[in-house]
Every structure is written in structure tokens, then in C-alpha cells.
Write a protein that holds these residues in place. Structure first.
Motif, PDB file in Angstrom:
ATOM      1  N   GLY A   1       0.779  -1.088   0.020  1.00 33.87           N
ATOM      2  CA  GLY A   1      -0.206  -0.145   0.035  1.00 33.87           C
ATOM      3  C   GLY A   1       0.729   1.295   0.128  1.00 33.87           C
ATOM      4  N   GLY A   2       2.002   1.047   0.649  1.00 32.38           N
ATOM      5  CA  GLY A   2       2.726   2.326   0.654  1.00 32.38           C
ATOM      6  C   GLY A   2       3.538   2.672  -0.687  1.00 32.38           C
ATOM      7  N   ARG A   3       3.945   1.427  -1.237  1.00 30.83           N
ATOM      8  CA  ARG A   3       4.571   1.676  -2.813  1.00 30.83           C
ATOM      9  C   ARG A   3       3.458   2.053  -3.682  1.00 30.83           C
ATOM     10  N   PHE A   4       2.097   1.588  -3.467  1.00 32.83           N
ATOM     11  CA  PHE A   4       1.010   2.321  -4.245  1.00 32.83           C
ATOM     12  C   PHE A   4       1.037   3.825  -4.256  1.00 32.83           C
ATOM     13  N   VAL A   5       1.032   4.009  -3.039  1.00 33.62           N
ATOM     14  CA  VAL A   5       0.802   5.678  -2.729  1.00 33.62           C
ATOM     15  C   VAL A   5       1.751   6.474  -3.234  1.00 33.62           C
ATOM     16  N   ILE A   6       3.110   5.810  -3.311  1.00 32.66           N
ATOM     17  CA  ILE A   6       4.214   6.512  -3.708  1.00 32.66           C
ATOM     18  C   ILE A   6       3.996   6.460  -5.427  1.00 32.66           C
TER      19      ILE A   6
END
Length: 364
Positions: free
Chosen positions: A309-314
Motif C-alpha cells: 500500500g505504501g508503494r502504491f501511494v508512492i
């Protein structure tokens, strides 16, 4: 003996669920033509296995999980010297950092940066412990039968090879990288692991409620054994996924965050529950694995690096801002995320230890 069984059960369950999670990333990456150099059962470390389709499949001694090494996921801008460094390395087969720097007319530091990025791409093999200097090698190439029929030649590790069009060579390598894909394909790769965990949980709900069946009260109040139809079981699976997502979303609400954390458990609690549920029979064991699979999938959607999810936000930020997140910024975000997880773990581990001592049941 009970403690040993708790550790074994938790390792097998969590290891398998993380492994299929990484399998989702692997399958999505390969479907989009992205190179995956390793797909391992176990955490990174010494490994044994075999290589097929350009990927090393194997197992490591640390069985709690698994990983897929998807190429080209490094953040930030690409080195401007990749094309020249790639051509230099392939012409030589084996080259030191200084050799590539001289061939390309760049500094040693610039050559090192380019070569390390090529290693991340799977386009080069990095230095080994036996190398006295920063020695890099062109990767081994073993073409398939169809590729051999088209005239493709096999090359051993570190073997020199002819480089006709350096730009064409670079483009062929770049197209096999995660970073070469459009936004929607990168997003699919990132959420594929979560999707596999959730779909696996739904499958377990079908097995539990449709094949094994459950005991439930009828209209007269008597307990009877019933088998739901598959659609009803799938519906129950998605209802549970929705409930879990709603609970996890409570972490972002100050009014409910404390309650969510108190009702959560760490790997210590999972280990304790795993033995209890497995001892209770097949149906309870299947339900427990389904619950953990859902929790693992939903937790990975949290917008915190290094989670999916963090990588997707990035990815969304880069798409909207049209700016690349630097390696330095990503490292800071990842460190902050890891610090947050350590705090959560210590708090929940303390809860679990207190529950075990006091004999109180565990939360979900």
C-alpha cells in the motif's frame, strides 16, 4: 513441546501465506514481461534451487515467508550512463568498475552507480566475495528451444558477446523492467499479492462452508449440519473481508485506533492461537488460516512503506506530481514505517504475553 508446536505451526502458516502473496507479485510481473530474478520460499539469505525462465526458484534457511525479486523497482531517476555501461560490460563479458569507466569516459563513481543499477535490473551480475575488485559479469543466457530455433546463442556467465546496436540492447533490457511499465500495470503488480491472499481466503471459505459444512441452528432452534452453496460461501468470505478492512481502517480514526490495536495480535499471539485452532480440528484450522490470510492481505494495503500500500501511494504521487521519489526519500519513509511497525509489534507482543500469562483469550 507445546511451545515447539506453536512455533512450527505459526512458521508453516505464515510462511505459506507470505509465499503465495509473493507468488501473486511474481505471476503478475511475468504476465507483463517483467524480469524476476529470484522467487524464494524463505527470507533473503543463502539459498538452494534451480533456474528456469530466467528466475532462480529455491528455498532459504529462514522459512518464515518468501520473496520475489522483481527487477527495476528501484526508485529515483535512472543513471544516464546505463546504455554505455551495458554495452561496455557485454563486449568485455567480465569487467572491473574502472574498465567500464574508461570505456564510457565517466568517473569511477558514475560507473559504479550504473553497474549497480544494471545488477538490480538483472542485466549484470555483481561482485562476489572472492573478487578482489569491483568485478561485474554479463549474465548467463540459456535460450529456450524456440529461441534457439530463431538463432539465439547461449552465453555463459561473464562471457563476452557481440553488441551490434547498443541502443537496441539497452531498450530490450529496459522493457523487462518494472519501471518501464505504465502506471496501471505497476499498480496491478503491487496489489497482486494482496489479491492472492484474499482470493485464497475466499477459496478456504468455500471449502469450509460448502464442502465440510457447519453446524447451525434451524428455525426450530435445533443444531443441524448444513452445507451452503458456493455462492453463499463466497459471499460470506467477502463479507468477512469487508469487516476486516473496516476494522483496519479504524487505525486512522483517533477515536477507534486504540481499540483496534488492543483487539489485534502479534506473531506471538498467532503462534498461540495456531496450536489451539489446529488442535480443535480441521474446520477450525481452515477458518484460522483464512482469517490470517485476510488480515495479511488487508494489512499490506496500509499506505506505509515498505508495504504494498505504501508503494502504491508512492506510485500515485509520482503519477500525479510527475516527479520521481528519490532513493533517499524512500529510505526515510521506509525507516519511519519500520519504526512504526516496531512500536506496534512491541505493544501487541506485550499484550500477547500478558494474555498468555493471565489466560485471557486473544483478539482478532
Amino acid at each position: 513441546m507445546d511451545i515447539v508446536l506453536m512455533i512450527v505451526y505459526a512458521t508453516l502458516i505464515l510462511g505459506f501465506l507470505v509465499f503465495i502473496h509473493e507468488g501473486g507479485h511474481y505471476l503478475a510481473s511475468r504476465a507483463f514481461g517483467v524480469r524476476v530474478t529470484e522467487f524464494m520460499l524463505g527470507l533473503p539469505g543463502p539459498s538452494i534451487g534451480f533456474t528456469k525462465w530466467g528466475t532462480k526458484f529455491g528455498v532459504t534457511p529462514f522459512l518464515l515467508g518468501g520473496y520475489a525479486k522483481v527487477c527495476g523497482m528501484e526508485p529515483g531517476e535512472m543513471s544516464p550512463h546505463l546504455e554505455a555501461a551495458l554495452a561496455s560490460l557485454y563486449r568485455r563479458g567480465t569487467a572491473n568498475m574502472e574498465d567500464v569507466a574508461r570505456d564510457c569516459g565517466i568517473s569511477d563513481d558514475e560507473a559504479y552507480e550504473a553497474l549497480e543499477e544494471l545488477v538490480e535490473w538483472g542485466s549484470a551480475k555483481g561482485p562476489t566475495k572472492q573478487d578482489q575488485y569491483n568485478t561485474y559479469r554479463a549474465p548467463e543466457v540459456q535460450p529456450s528451444r524456440k529461441q534457439r530455433e530463431r538463432g539465439m546463442v547461449a552465453y555463459d556467465l561473464g562471457q563476452a558477446r557481440p553488441v551490434g546496436d547498443a541502443h537496441a540492447l539497452f531498450e530490450s533490457e529496459y522493457k523487462q523492467q518494472y519501471r518501464s511499465l505504465p502506471f496501471w500495470k505497476r499498480s496491478v503488480i503491487l496489489v497482486a499479492g494482496v489479491a492472492v491472499n484474499l482470493l485464497f481466503a475466499v477459496l478456504l471459505f468455500v471449502v469450509l462452508y460448502s464442502i465440510i459444512g457447519v453446524d447451525a441452528p434451524n428455525r426450530a432452534g435445533d443444531i443441524v449440519h448444513v452445507n451452503l452453496n458456493p455462492l453463499q460461501s463466497i459471499e460470506m468470505g467477502f463479507v468477512y473481508i469487508g469487516m476486516t478492512a473496516q476494522m483496519v481502517a479504524g487505525l486512522f480514526n483517533p477515536a477507534t485506533a486504540g481499540e483496534v490495536v488492543q483487539n489485534s495480535t502479534s506473531v506471538i499471539g498467532i503462534a498461540a492461537m495456531s496450536k489451539t485452532m489446529i488442535d480443535a480440528g480441521l474446520a477450525n484450522a481452515i477458518l484460522f488460516v483464512a482469517v490470517i490470510s485476510v488480515s495479511l492481505g488487508i494489512m499490506n494495503l496500509l499506505p506505509i512503506p515498505p508495504l504494498d500500500g505504501g508503494r502504491f501511494v508512492i506510485e500515485v504521487f509520482q503519477k500525479v506530481s510527475r516527479k520521481a521519489v528519490s532513493m533517499r526519500a524512500l529510505n526515510y519513509l521506509s525507516l519511519a514505517g519500520m519504526a512504526l511497525f516496531v512500536c506496534f509489534f512491541l505493544f501487541m507482543a506485550n499484550q500477547d504475553i500478558q494474555r498468555i500469562i493471565s489466560g485471557v483469550g486473544f483478539g482478532g
